[in-house]
Design a protein around this motif. Structure first.
Motif, short mmCIF file in Angstrom:
data_model
loop_
_atom_site.label_atom_id
_atom_site.label_comp_id
_atom_site.label_asym_id
_atom_site.label_seq_id
_atom_site.Cartn_x
_atom_site.Cartn_y
_atom_site.Cartn_z
N THR A 72 -9.79 -2.40 -4.48
CA THR A 72 -10.37 -2.57 -3.20
C THR A 72 -9.20 -2.13 -2.09
O THR A 72 -8.21 -2.19 -2.28
N VAL A 73 -9.70 -1.40 -1.05
CA VAL A 73 -8.96 -1.08 -0.01
C VAL A 73 -9.75 -1.49 1.29
O VAL A 73 -10.91 -1.35 1.60
N ASP A 74 -8.98 -2.34 1.94
CA ASP A 74 -9.46 -3.10 3.29
C ASP A 74 -8.98 -2.44 4.61
O ASP A 74 -8.07 -2.14 4.40
N LEU A 75 -9.64 -2.63 5.55
CA LEU A 75 -9.35 -2.31 6.76
C LEU A 75 -9.57 -3.33 7.82
O LEU A 75 -10.73 -3.65 8.18
N GLN A 76 -8.56 -4.09 8.10
CA GLN A 76 -8.45 -5.07 9.14
C GLN A 76 -8.37 -4.52 10.25
O GLN A 76 -7.48 -3.93 10.83
N MET A 77 -9.41 -4.84 11.25
CA MET A 77 -9.70 -4.09 12.60
C MET A 77 -9.58 -5.42 13.73
O MET A 77 -10.53 -6.19 13.69
N ASN A 78 -8.46 -5.28 14.56
CA ASN A 78 -8.31 -6.43 15.54
C ASN A 78 -8.39 -5.65 16.81
O ASN A 78 -8.21 -4.63 16.99
N SER A 79 -8.39 -6.59 17.94
CA SER A 79 -8.73 -5.98 19.22
C SER A 79 -9.61 -4.59 19.63
O SER A 79 -9.19 -3.88 20.02
N LEU A 80 -10.68 -5.01 18.87
CA LEU A 80 -11.67 -3.90 18.98
C LEU A 80 -12.22 -3.32 20.31
O LEU A 80 -12.28 -4.34 21.33
N LYS A 81 -12.26 -2.18 20.43
CA LYS A 81 -12.89 -1.51 21.71
C LYS A 81 -14.17 -0.93 21.73
O LYS A 81 -14.52 -0.62 20.46
N PRO A 82 -14.82 -0.82 22.61
CA PRO A 82 -15.99 0.15 22.61
C PRO A 82 -16.01 1.39 21.99
O PRO A 82 -16.84 1.89 21.00
N GLU A 83 -14.94 2.16 22.24
CA GLU A 83 -14.46 3.36 21.69
C GLU A 83 -14.45 3.34 20.06
O GLU A 83 -14.22 4.54 19.42
N ASP A 84 -14.19 2.29 19.50
CA ASP A 84 -14.09 2.04 18.24
C ASP A 84 -15.65 2.02 17.36
O ASP A 84 -15.58 1.96 16.08
N THR A 85 -16.60 1.87 18.06
CA THR A 85 -17.67 1.99 17.64
C THR A 85 -17.95 3.48 16.77
O THR A 85 -18.08 4.33 17.25
N ALA A 86 -18.64 3.24 15.61
CA ALA A 86 -18.60 4.28 14.66
C ALA A 86 -19.32 3.94 13.41
O ALA A 86 -19.19 2.72 12.96
N VAL A 87 -19.51 5.07 12.50
CA VAL A 87 -19.81 4.65 11.18
C VAL A 87 -18.44 4.84 10.47
O VAL A 87 -17.89 6.00 10.61
N TYR A 88 -18.20 3.86 9.60
CA TYR A 88 -16.88 3.95 8.94
C TYR A 88 -16.98 4.14 7.61
O TYR A 88 -17.88 3.80 6.82
N TYR A 89 -16.17 5.27 7.24
CA TYR A 89 -16.29 5.74 5.71
C TYR A 89 -15.03 5.52 5.04
O TYR A 89 -13.80 5.76 5.43
N CYS A 90 -15.20 5.24 3.81
CA CYS A 90 -13.86 5.05 2.99
C CYS A 90 -13.93 6.39 2.00
O CYS A 90 -15.10 7.10 1.56
N ALA A 91 -12.83 6.82 1.46
CA ALA A 91 -12.81 8.36 0.78
C ALA A 91 -11.61 8.17 -0.32
O ALA A 91 -10.52 7.58 0.26
N SER A 92 -11.66 8.87 -1.12
CA SER A 92 -10.45 8.91 -2.29
C SER A 92 -10.14 10.41 -2.22
O SER A 92 -10.80 11.44 -2.39
N GLY A 93 -8.69 10.45 -2.07
CA GLY A 93 -8.26 11.89 -2.06
C GLY A 93 -6.61 11.90 -3.05
O GLY A 93 -6.24 10.67 -3.25
N ARG A 94 -6.18 13.10 -3.15
CA ARG A 94 -5.09 12.95 -3.91
C ARG A 94 -3.68 12.73 -3.10
O ARG A 94 -2.69 12.61 -3.71
N GLY A 95 -3.93 12.48 -1.99
CA GLY A 95 -2.83 12.15 -0.93
C GLY A 95 -3.33 11.60 0.24
O GLY A 95 -4.67 11.65 0.56
N ILE A 96 -2.52 11.04 1.26
CA ILE A 96 -2.92 10.85 2.60
C ILE A 96 -2.78 12.08 3.44
O ILE A 96 -1.92 12.51 3.88
N PHE A 97 -4.08 12.45 3.80
CA PHE A 97 -4.49 13.49 4.61
C PHE A 97 -5.23 13.14 5.93
O PHE A 97 -6.25 12.44 5.57
N VAL A 98 -5.15 13.78 6.77
CA VAL A 98 -5.92 13.50 7.98
C VAL A 98 -7.14 14.25 7.99
O VAL A 98 -8.17 14.00 8.69
#
Length: 120
Positions: A76-102
């Motif tokens: 499992t991979v978790d994302l702890q989100m604190n101090s949330l802002k209205p601009e953080d509103t979105a659909v959040y997706y997790c993805a699997s890849g061969r490295g950390i790419f943006v």
């Protein structure tokens, strides 16, 4: 085949916290990433982490507020989100890849997404 299932989204007030989780099954790639897509905007990188080393990377917009972590035993991979802002509103997706790419094209497998809404 890799399957990714996100959970933990919801509605929270500004300044609140949420914890997203991504459960992975199958032969995942070397790294996991979290992306988000707000209405009318392109999907953007949020954070990424490598399974083996735990090395992580964050987008400037979330650094210091969000924390990505992984549990290799539970896959499992978790994302702890604190101090949330209205601009953080979105659909959040997790993805699997061969490295950390943006760039999302570097990721091979994607979850179905979970909605995060931050009210002002």
């Amino acid at each position: 085949q890799v399957q990714l299932v996100e959970s933990g989204g919801g509605l929270v007030q500004t300044g609140g916290s949420l914890r997203l989780s991504c459960a992975a099954s199958g032969r995942t790639r070397d790294a996991m990433g979290w992306f988000r897509q707000a209405p009318g905007k392109e999907r953007e990188f949020v954070a990424g982490i490598r399974w083996t080393s735990g090395i992580s990377l964050y987008a400037d917009s979330v650094r210091g507020r969000f924390t990505i972590s992984r549990d290799n035993g539970k896959s499992t991979v978790d994302l702890q989100m604190n101090s949330l802002k209205p601009e953080d509103t979105a659909v959040y997706y997790c993805a699997s890849g061969r490295g950390i790419f943006v760039k999302e094209r570097e990721y091979d497998y994607w979850g179905q997404g979970t909605q995060v809404t931050v009210s002002s």
